[in-house]
Design an enzyme around this catalytic site. Structure first.
Site, PDB file in Angstrom:
ATOM      1  N   ASP A  72      -0.433  -7.026   5.305  1.00 18.72           N
ATOM      2  CA  ASP A  72       0.833  -7.424   4.702  1.00 18.72           C
ATOM      3  C   ASP A  72       1.569  -8.578   5.370  1.00 18.72           C
ATOM      4  O   ASP A  72       2.437  -9.173   4.735  1.00 18.72           O
ATOM      5  CB  ASP A  72       1.746  -6.213   4.558  1.00 18.72           C
ATOM      6  CG  ASP A  72       1.325  -5.318   3.384  1.00 18.72           C
ATOM      7  OD1 ASP A  72       0.729  -5.862   2.438  1.00 18.72           O
ATOM      8  OD2 ASP A  72       1.583  -4.109   3.415  1.00 18.72           O
TER       9      ASP A  72
ATOM     10  N   TYR B 109       5.215  -2.233  -2.800  1.00 20.62           N
ATOM     11  CA  TYR B 109       5.478  -1.258  -1.758  1.00 20.62           C
ATOM     12  C   TYR B 109       6.733  -1.569  -0.986  1.00 20.62           C
ATOM     13  O   TYR B 109       7.053  -2.723  -0.777  1.00 20.62           O
ATOM     14  CB  TYR B 109       4.294  -1.261  -0.774  1.00 20.62           C
ATOM     15  CG  TYR B 109       3.742   0.119  -0.670  1.00 20.62           C
ATOM     16  CD1 TYR B 109       2.845   0.582  -1.614  1.00 20.62           C
ATOM     17  CD2 TYR B 109       4.189   0.969   0.332  1.00 20.62           C
ATOM     18  CE1 TYR B 109       2.398   1.874  -1.554  1.00 20.62           C
ATOM     19  CE2 TYR B 109       3.725   2.263   0.388  1.00 20.62           C
ATOM     20  CZ  TYR B 109       2.828   2.712  -0.557  1.00 20.62           C
ATOM     21  OH  TYR B 109       2.399   3.995  -0.496  1.00 20.62           O
TER      22      TYR B 109
HETATM   23 CU   LIG Z   1       0.641   4.574   0.148  1.00 23.68          CU
END
Ligand SMILES: [Cu+2]
Ligand SMILES: *[C@@H]1O[C@H](CO)[C@@H](O)[C@H](O)[C@H]1NC(C)=O
Ligand SMILES: *[C@@H]1O[C@H](CO)[C@@H](O)[C@H](O)[C@H]1NC(C)=O
Ligand SMILES: *[C@@H]1O[C@H](CO)[C@@H](O)[C@H](O)[C@H]1NC(C)=O
Ligand SMILES: *[C@@H]1O[C@H](CO)[C@@H](O)[C@H](O)[C@H]1NC(C)=O
Ligand SMILES: *[C@@H]1O[C@H](CO)[C@@H](O)[C@H](O)[C@H]1NC(C)=O
Ligand SMILES: *[C@H]1O[C@H](CO)[C@@H](O)[C@H](O)[C@H]1NC(C)=O
Length: 745
Positions: free
Chosen positions: A363, A451
């Protein structure tokens, strides 16, 4: 008022404002500024300076694709040695410099180069960052930009024109000529199978609220390596479990009925992917839940990037790549850590669709430290929290301000820090005593596309630091096919929640009362001795097994190997009152495991993930375990953590850094719809004093309450406390009272 008078007034006002801070706080603020992120003015002056350098031939990154452009800038952290000289020895303040990432697309051999630009705020020099690796950063390893997405969007529309009727028949949605029922896509990474590639699988989704949960059963492999988008092409298409080499082939077979077709039901009005409350409310009135309040004001202080709380002091900054870094953590003016910081967060997936099996998110390559959007007061942080704005320069042409992106607050934990009820075992007690447990929290969030991570650093009054990440947001989901059930659960009629492992790597540069530290472990070993008071018997018991660890290799604990229960960082040169070496201990709260076999393709890019803990010597060249370039090139990573321990240096009585990996396996289930929720999805670790102090330092806490009965019949009590008895309506409008007798009616 004339200008001069106004200026004088302003100066006076600023003097008055500073005056109510103690002298040491303003000094702390000055010291902490060596770590502070670039200001908006500094970013602008760095940009202006570089844009003026003709040989760089820079253009704005938001209006061109494939030219030379500034991608990102951040503070270039000064060397630890010179910072410590400044902090501890009255040395000169290190020069402020920026680190700038430039994409050179407009060259025969495009590359990415990092430059140091200084001095700030009025730069006049720039020089490339030299690394031991001596290999340029591959152009293909660069993070995605807004312009590249715009080109992909445009070309995808062209490329899929002939597919339009199939998309419409399949989902009722389309790319081309759509007004309300449009498709969108999610690109996944890494972008290929080998270093130097840039071809991404795109998952087509209905563009409705929560589109992450609306795959339509079509995935497209787009090669977008060329800097001339006209040369881009679709290399593969996956449609309902079948692969095709081109749009033409799919269209042809579709028309001839030589494939298995799908027609999705229309669930675009179904709110399953939204936050809208549904079902019957379980609480019948609309009263608020409990809130945090500060009845008499704040007990901590935030001055710039400097924070003080009870005995604690520290500085913070937020890196564009990985986010929060806490520096110079001291308790009672004694240093415990030089740096505790997030390094990387990954989520490696499995699936039966090409995008599902290819997804390996790393990320920081998505600007994890820049996607910190506004925190909602009362939900993301308490209303009373101190909110700070953050500035980023990442895929932009001017500094961007993220309002209220970081919060600091003190909160009750709801569990006492310490308590005891001293019973007399006959209906009474000799005393009750307890200490309220408040903790200071520093929090940011990262919304990396679907996310959301919530990043917390907690400072307890008893010298404990807790580092924690909670995961929420939307799951990354793919189209449901029956063989998908080996890789997750069906969570809607067409949606599979794909299994994945979250791993997060932290750097913990502990300086336990100084930089010279050693590392040792303690576990237990059985001993079997003759019973000294009954020699015919044996005593079997555990004894401490203390193991000093002397080299980096020995201090690297692979996942799956035995990790001793106590992981201790000791200062062999400093002892507490009882003759023990001052120490801090790392304690895990994690359920992590490795995600790929060692050295397997993409695993090279995340070699830190081999170890739950690795302890290395501090080196300036080993500042981070990861980089923003690994997501798009994990195969030949520009930072290879394994090299940090390869030379197997001696770690006895040296400046040590612990690299801590925590995480959890996430098998999505029905309750991940609409969003993954935080309870149970939080992992982290604690730094706990272990003989660092002579006793629990929270003995100095004001939050103590002691109650003693003053007569034998318990008719009166003496209450001792170090905060006011009555604090108004915020908590209760009655004074604290206590009885403590117990009896049966
Ligand atoms: Cu997850
Ligand atoms: C990248 O390209 C620029 C422009 O051609 C050049 O000045 C620079 O030296 C190159 N960087 C590396 C690391 O090769
Ligand atoms: C675009 O959509 C409109 C309305 O749905 C339709 O009338 C028109 O024919 C479409 N145009 C093309 C080129 O498909
Ligand atoms: C302890 O030692 C004695 C004598 O060797 C032996 O008989 C006994 O089994 C041992 N106990 C354990 C738990 O190992
Ligand atoms: C305590 O209680 C006992 C019995 O109830 C009584 O006899 C005695 O006088 C009381 N003492 C005091 C100090 O109140
Ligand atoms: C505690 O409760 C007992 C029993 O009700 C009572 O006799 C006593 O006076 C109370 N003490 C205080 C301090 O309220
Ligand atoms: C959860 O889903 C909704 C979509 O309806 C979205 O608005 C919201 O931001 C998501 N929440 C989190 C915490 O990600």
């Amino acid at each position: 008022m004339d200008l001069k008078a106004l200026l004088q007034l302003l100066i006076l006002m600023s003097v008055v404002r500073v005056a109510h801070f103690s002298k040491s706080s303003s000094k702390g603020r000055y010291m902490a500024s060596v770590f502070s992120d670039l200001t908006s003015e500094e970013m602008t002056s760095v940009r202006t300076f570089l844009m003026d350098q003709e040989q760089l031939n820079l253009v704005p990154i938001r209006s061109h694709f494939g030219k030379n452009a500034i991608f990102m800038m951040e503070l270039n952290l000064p060397k630890k040695r010179s910072v410590l000289n400044f902090l501890d020895n009255n040395g000169p303040k290190p020069q402020r410099e920026a680190k700038v990432v430039i994409f050179f697309g407009d060259r025969a051999q495009p590359n990415v180069t990092e430059y140091i630009v200084g001095p700030l705020p009025h730069p006049y020099y720039y020089r490339p960052v030299t690394s031991k690796r001596n290999k340029p950063i591959r152009f293909e390893s660069r993070p995605m930009t807004y312009m590249e997405y715009e080109k992909i969007q445009k070309h995808l529309m062209e490329f899929t024109k002939e597919l339009n009727h199939i998309l419409l028949e399949t989902s009722g949605f389309s790319f081309y000529n759509c007004s309300s029922r449009c498709l969108s896509f999610t690109d996944i990474a890494p972008r290929g199978l080998n270093s130097g590639e840039r071809r991404s699988w795109l998952i087509l989704q209905k563009y409705v609220e929560g589109f992450f949960l609306h795959p339509i059963g079509v995935e497209i492999l787009l090669n977008h390596r060329s800097l001339n988008p006209k040369e881009w092409m679709i290399e593969k298409i996956w449609y309902n479990g079948q692969y095709f080499d081109s749009v033409k082939e799919l269209v042809h077979k579709y028309e001839k009925n030589e494939l298995s077709k799908i027609q999705l039901s229309d669930d675009s009005q179904d709110p399953y992917s939204t936050f809208m409350p549904r079902g019957e409310f379980k609480i019948k009135t609309d009263i608020h839940g409990p809130k945090i309040c500060e009845p008499q004001g704040k007990r901590y202080r935030v001055l710039g990037n400097y924070v003080e709380y009870t005995g604690w002091s520290f500085a913070y900054r937020v890196r564009p790549s990985a986010g929060l870094q806490i520096f110079d953590i001291q308790y009672n003016n004694e240093r415990i850590a030089y740096e505790v910081s997030i390094q990387e967060a990954i989520a490696f997936y499995s699936g039966s669709t090409p995008a599902g099996m290819q997804t390996k998110y790393i990320d920081s390559g998505w600007g994890m430290g820049t996607v910190h959007y506004e925190l909602a007061k009362g939900i993301d942080c308490p209303e009373e929290a101190t909110y700070q704005d953050l500035y980023n320069y990442y895929d932009t042409d001017k500094p961007l301000r993220y309002k209220n992106a970081l919060c600091i607050f003190e909160q009750p934990t709801g569990v006492p820090l310490r308590r005891h009820f001293d019973s007399t075992y006959n209906g009474g007690y000799s005393f009750y005593a307890g200490v309220e447990n408040q903790v200071l929290v520093v929090r940011t969030t990262s919304t990396v596309y679907n996310y959301d991570y919530i990043w917390d650093f907690l400072f307890y009054q008893n010298g404990v630091i807790e580092v924690k990440v909670s995961a929420t947001g939307y799951i990354h989901a793919t189209f449901f096919t029956p063989d998908g059930l080996q890789f997750g659960n069906r969570v809607q009629s067409d949606v599979l929640g794909n299994l994945h492992t979250h791993l997060i790597n932290y750097k913990v540069d502990l300086d336990i009362a100084g930089t010279e530290n050693s590392f040792e472990t303690i576990d237990l070993k059985y001993e079997n001795i003759t019973n000294p008071w009954s020699p015919d018997h044996f005593i079997v018991q555990s004894r401490m097994d203390r193991v000093p660890i002397s080299s980096e290799r020995q201090a690297a604990f692979r996942f799956g190997s035995h990790v001793p229960r106590y992981l201790m960082f000791v200062n062999p040169n400093k002892k507490n009152k009882w003759g023990h070496q001052k120490s801090y201990r790392i304690q895990y709260n994690s359920h992590a495991h490795s995600v790929l076999p060692r050295m397997w393709a993409e695993e090279k890019g995340i070699s830190w993930s081999r170890y739950s803990l690795a302890v290395t010597r501090h080196r300036e060249s080993e500042q981070s375990s990861s980089s923003i370039f690994i997501q798009c090139d994990p195969w030949d990573p520009n930072v290879y953590f394994e090299n940090f321990i390869r030379n197997n240096q001696d770690i006895v009585n040296k400046d040590l850094v612990a690299w801590v990996t925590v995480g959890f396996l996430h098998i999505p289930h029905a309750e991940d719809i609409p969003n993954t929720s935080t309870p149970g999805n939080a992992v982290g670790f604690l730094l706990r004093p272990f003989n660092f102090f002579d006793e629990d330092p929270s003995v100095a806490s004001r939050d103590t309450v002691i109650v003693r009965p003053t007569d034998k019949n318990f008719t009166k009590v003496n209450i001792q406390r170090w905060t006011p008895e009555v604090i108004g309506q915020c908590v209760s409008n009655k004074p604290f009272s206590y009885n403590g007798t117990y009896f049966s009616d």
